[in-house]
Design a protein around this motif. Structure first.
Motif, short mmCIF file in Angstrom:
data_model
loop_
_atom_site.label_atom_id
_atom_site.label_comp_id
_atom_site.label_asym_id
_atom_site.label_seq_id
_atom_site.Cartn_x
_atom_site.Cartn_y
_atom_site.Cartn_z
N UNK A 1 -7.93 1.55 4.80
CA UNK A 1 -7.51 0.54 3.83
C UNK A 1 -6.52 -0.43 4.45
N UNK A 2 -6.54 -1.68 3.99
CA UNK A 2 -5.57 -2.68 4.42
C UNK A 2 -4.38 -2.60 3.47
N UNK A 3 -3.29 -2.01 3.94
CA UNK A 3 -2.12 -1.74 3.09
C UNK A 3 -1.04 -2.79 3.37
N UNK A 4 -0.38 -3.24 2.32
CA UNK A 4 0.65 -4.26 2.46
C UNK A 4 1.88 -3.71 3.16
N UNK A 5 2.65 -4.61 3.77
CA UNK A 5 3.90 -4.23 4.42
C UNK A 5 4.87 -3.63 3.41
N UNK A 6 4.87 -4.19 2.24
CA UNK A 6 5.76 -3.72 1.17
C UNK A 6 5.45 -2.28 0.80
N UNK A 7 4.16 -1.95 0.71
CA UNK A 7 3.75 -0.59 0.34
C UNK A 7 4.09 0.40 1.45
N UNK A 8 3.82 0.04 2.69
CA UNK A 8 4.13 0.94 3.82
C UNK A 8 5.63 1.19 3.92
N UNK A 9 6.42 0.13 3.70
CA UNK A 9 7.88 0.29 3.77
C UNK A 9 8.37 1.24 2.68
N UNK A 10 7.78 1.16 1.50
CA UNK A 10 8.19 2.02 0.40
C UNK A 10 7.81 3.48 0.66
N UNK A 11 6.60 3.70 1.17
CA UNK A 11 6.12 5.07 1.38
C UNK A 11 6.76 5.74 2.60
N UNK A 12 6.93 5.00 3.69
CA UNK A 12 7.34 5.61 4.96
C UNK A 12 8.81 5.40 5.31
N UNK A 13 9.39 4.32 4.84
CA UNK A 13 10.78 4.03 5.19
C UNK A 13 11.72 4.17 3.99
N UNK A 14 11.13 4.44 2.82
CA UNK A 14 11.91 4.50 1.58
C UNK A 14 12.78 3.24 1.45
N UNK A 15 12.12 2.11 1.67
CA UNK A 15 12.82 0.83 1.74
C UNK A 15 12.10 -0.19 0.85
N UNK A 16 12.86 -0.92 0.07
CA UNK A 16 12.29 -1.94 -0.81
C UNK A 16 12.47 -3.32 -0.17
N UNK A 17 11.35 -4.00 0.02
CA UNK A 17 11.39 -5.36 0.57
C UNK A 17 10.58 -6.28 -0.32
N UNK A 18 10.73 -7.58 -0.08
CA UNK A 18 9.96 -8.60 -0.80
C UNK A 18 10.15 -8.47 -2.32
N UNK A 19 11.39 -8.24 -2.73
CA UNK A 19 11.68 -8.14 -4.16
C UNK A 19 12.45 -9.38 -4.61
N UNK A 20 12.38 -9.69 -5.90
CA UNK A 20 13.09 -10.84 -6.44
C UNK A 20 12.23 -12.08 -6.42
N UNK A 21 12.80 -13.17 -6.91
CA UNK A 21 12.05 -14.42 -7.07
C UNK A 21 12.35 -15.42 -5.96
#
Length: 317
Positions: free
Chosen positions: A233-253
């Protein structure tokens, strides 16, 4: 018989003079002389001491240890501390033993890695064309080594602020595309470039990076496997960061941060670096076998006069 011996001696002397000349010219590799031995390396070197009574006894002396030479392949910017941390990290991934880790290129060369992320704006009819508006590059440690806003070649129709984070205000400090392109490509030259869906970044730069030096974190099955996601599957950077790094990115407006995205891509790469590089090495085509040495093509044949360049012939006489 005596005249024949002198003639043979002169011929051998002339032969040896030519050999030395060839070695000095770099046309012939020097041969090891008989009786030469590799010097001992270690705390002590021993030789034989003959006593007055005819008995022999070993005599040892201290020999300084050779200085450790840093490989020229390491970047000057790579500190000894970062190299040590990199080695420690690789060994820990390789079950604590260097035997399980491939030490060949590019492992253990943190100075050869960079990660890149670009932000694009819309130009052309209805803003459908994507052009570079910001580019960020980080090193192996995640430190920013380049981050500039770029003025597209065509007028901006859509800033795409929600995703790009680019506004009209940013364009006041932007540099021309050609200038940015030259600066960025100079950084990427001879580097292993990490990124997520990195083909989009290269397309914005109007550049093609060698495939064997590209590491796209959107196409690493081992990352998806670690995250418990479908391997293909082509997984987004945001999803990989959340699953593997426990890190939230690309949040907010305010849109994405190209610095944050580049740093995250590098973190993901380092997470599976050893396993990924090992699999890549296995997938490479095997090297062709070494050619069999033919005695008739041995370098000694070039000692014959007919193989000598005329300038060497003149200088040897």
């Amino acid at each position: 018989p005596q005249g024949r011996g002198k003639k043979k001696s002169r011929k051998h002397q002339r032969f040896m003079e030519r050999r030395v000349l060839l070695e000095q010219k770099g046309l012939l590799s020097p041969q090891r002389r008989l009786g030469t031995q590799t010097p001992m390396v270690g705390p002590e070197a021993c030789s034989t001491l003959t006593k007055a009574g005819g008995t022999t006894a070993p005599r040892c002396r201290k020999v300084p240890k050779p200085k450790q030479v840093v490989s020229p392949s390491l970047s000057p910017s790579a500190s000894s501390g970062s190299i040590a941390r990199h080695r420690s990290m690789l060994l820990s991934q390789g079950n604590g033993s260097s035997k399980g880790v491939q030490m060949s290129s590019p492992l253990l060369r943190p100075g050869k890695y960079v990660a890149i992320d670009c932000e694009m704006v819309g130009t052309g009819p209805q803003g459908r064309l994507s052009e570079l508006a910001r580019c960020s590059v980080v090193n192996y440690e995640g430190d920013v080594i380049y981050d500039k806003y770029v003025q597209p070649e065509l007028p901006i129709v859509d800033y795409r602020t929600r995703w790009s984070g680019i506004t009209r205000q940013h364009m006041k400090s932007a540099i021309p595309f050609k200038a940015a392109q030259a600066e960025i490509l100079k950084i990427l030259k001879d580097k292993i470039v990490v990124g997520h869906a990195i083909h989009n970044d290269f397309q914005a730069l109007k550049y093609f990076h060698p495939k064997d030096r590209t590491r796209d974190t959107s196409r690493i099955p081992v990352l998806n496997q670690r995250a418990g996601l479908p391997v293909r599957a082509s997984v987004s950077l945001k999803s990989l960061a959340r699953h593997l790094l426990q890190k939230k990115i690309q949040v907010g407006s305010k849109g994405h941060s190209s610095v944050e995205d580049a740093q995250t891509a590098m973190e993901l790469y380092r997470l599976v670096e050893v396993q990924w590089e090992t699999e890549l090495a296995r997938s490479l085509p095997p090297r062709p076998p070494s050619p069999v040495t033919d005695p008739t093509t041995d370098s000694n044949q070039y000692m014959d006069d007919r193989y000598w360049p005329t300038d060497l012939m003149a200088s040897s006489l």
